[in-house]
Design a protein around this motif. Sequence first.
Motif, PDB file in Angstrom:
ATOM      1  N   GLU A 129       3.156   1.140   7.426  1.00  0.00           N
ATOM      2  CA  GLU A 129       1.601   2.000   7.340  1.00  0.00           C
ATOM      3  C   GLU A 129       0.556   0.735   7.166  1.00  0.00           C
ATOM      4  N   LEU A 130       1.025  -0.343   6.666  1.00  0.00           N
ATOM      5  CA  LEU A 130       0.338  -1.746   6.125  1.00  0.00           C
ATOM      6  C   LEU A 130       0.280  -2.050   7.252  1.00  0.00           C
ATOM      7  N   ILE A 131       1.553  -2.709   8.054  1.00  0.00           N
ATOM      8  CA  ILE A 131       1.078  -3.138   9.331  1.00  0.00           C
ATOM      9  C   ILE A 131       0.399  -2.388  10.435  1.00  0.00           C
ATOM     10  N   LYS A 132      -0.066  -1.212  10.735  1.00  0.00           N
ATOM     11  CA  LYS A 132      -0.946  -0.614  11.177  1.00  0.00           C
ATOM     12  C   LYS A 132      -2.602  -0.841  10.883  1.00  0.00           C
ATOM     13  N   SER A 188       0.830  -5.672  -6.259  1.00  0.00           N
ATOM     14  CA  SER A 188       2.575  -4.890  -6.800  1.00  0.00           C
ATOM     15  C   SER A 188       1.619  -3.457  -6.582  1.00  0.00           C
ATOM     16  N   GLU A 189       0.978  -3.003  -6.338  1.00  0.00           N
ATOM     17  CA  GLU A 189       0.165  -1.755  -6.526  1.00  0.00           C
ATOM     18  C   GLU A 189       0.482  -0.603  -4.778  1.00  0.00           C
ATOM     19  N   VAL A 190       0.963   0.672  -5.046  1.00  0.00           N
ATOM     20  CA  VAL A 190       0.590   1.262  -3.469  1.00  0.00           C
ATOM     21  C   VAL A 190      -0.685   2.261  -3.439  1.00  0.00           C
ATOM     22  N   LYS A 191      -1.583   2.640  -3.907  1.00  0.00           N
ATOM     23  CA  LYS A 191      -2.858   2.945  -4.279  1.00  0.00           C
ATOM     24  C   LYS A 191      -3.094   2.880  -3.032  1.00  0.00           C
ATOM     25  N   LEU A 224      -5.752  -5.515  -0.027  1.00  0.00           N
ATOM     26  CA  LEU A 224      -5.412  -5.880   0.814  1.00  0.00           C
ATOM     27  C   LEU A 224      -4.369  -6.648   2.115  1.00  0.00           C
ATOM     28  N   VAL A 225      -4.882  -5.686   2.847  1.00  0.00           N
ATOM     29  CA  VAL A 225      -5.738  -6.108   4.033  1.00  0.00           C
ATOM     30  C   VAL A 225      -6.720  -6.599   4.128  1.00  0.00           C
TER      31      VAL A 225
END
Length: 450
Positions: A13-16, A72-75, A82-83
Amino acid sequence: MMDETRYIEIADELIKKAQKGGAEHSEVYLTASEELTIDVRDQEVETMKKANEFGVGLRVIKDQKIGFAFTSEVKPESLENLVREAVANSEKTSVDEYNIIPEPSEDYPSVDVFDPELEHIPIERKIELAKEIEYHGKAFDKRVKITETCTYQDSEYVVVVVNSQGIDVAYKGTFAGAYSYFVAEENGEQQTGFGMQFSTKIDDLNPKDIGIEGAQKAVSMLGAKNIKSQRATVILDPYVMTNFYSIIAPALTADSVQKDKSLFKGRVGQKVASNLVTIVDDGRMSGGIYSAPFDGEGVATSETVLIKDGILQGFLYNTYTAAKDGVKSTGNSVRLSSYRGTPEVGTTNFYLKGGQHSRDKLISEVKKGLYVTEVMGMHTANPISGDFSLGVSGIWIENGEFSYPVRGAVIAGNVLELLSSIDFVADDLRFFAGKGAPTVRVSEITISGD
């Protein structure tokens, strides 16, 4: 139990998001781990720590410039930030044509680095293992008076690498390790000694051996004497030999060569060591603590012979340094700062190959010399020239037999000269985490004493 599938979904999902957010290419490096440490002293648990860590690093390329950020968070909002940070950071870096995100490897090795039983073993058994180490160390000799620590530690971890070029890989691993650290006393004198073992599986640990090794080293140094300055044979025990890798290993990375910081630069195909010296880095070694199917960029690991029979064969590469030299990555991208840092070039299971004959035979052939069991000041050695001057302790050998312990000596020389002067490599290869060596004999070196 760590959810490997969920971590892969997060990375995908992060790559997208990164590609939609303006990155031309993007890469996610995600790790999660659960660690346990137990310290025992006088048969009591002194400290016990459990720690969980999760983190994800995002590297993007835009206009041949690298941007990096981590969290270190996935919210959802954390991943969006991050992006934005990674893309924004790319605007502040320099254009570099060798900034590349790798494509998937043709074949990934099957590497057994996971012990499924580790998480099911009761913590009481792990405590008993640490206590058993201390028991055997103290029972070895009545002069072993003090336990500095007897420690058990283990970890279960997941590593995920996904990028916009099609890499989408993950693996789980474990390690278990233990060590002892004792103080021996006699006539007001104190000496210390340590023992250690590390493996991917807890059943490989032998608490008796770990305890006795630490106790024996401490006791063997009681009554140590000084020696006169001289040129003499020096024997390096396996642990001491691996200490020299802090100079040798970085010099065998392409990064050091390209930055003009390697004593091996320009020497490929040349003799740089004794015929008895073969040095290997093997990222897919069976049972290796640093074995993995892929490196810190998702490139398949490999076995790389760096020095063969004394001849320099080549260097270790990640994607960036390989692109610079127009070669293929050796799968030696490492994340020294875990998810908090970008890929660098480093070692995996790095070792000097064992020889054909025993350590006993090696020692029996020494008329006079120093068996070195400890070195001090390795950080002062010059990593570019290879020059060193190190404090050492050990056991003096006379006519093929151990005679008496030695302290307060200094050995000096050059790493290339040391490698070229090795005239015996024993068959007792031993690993200390990711570094391995047998006992080796150096024909002659300068020893400074009284």
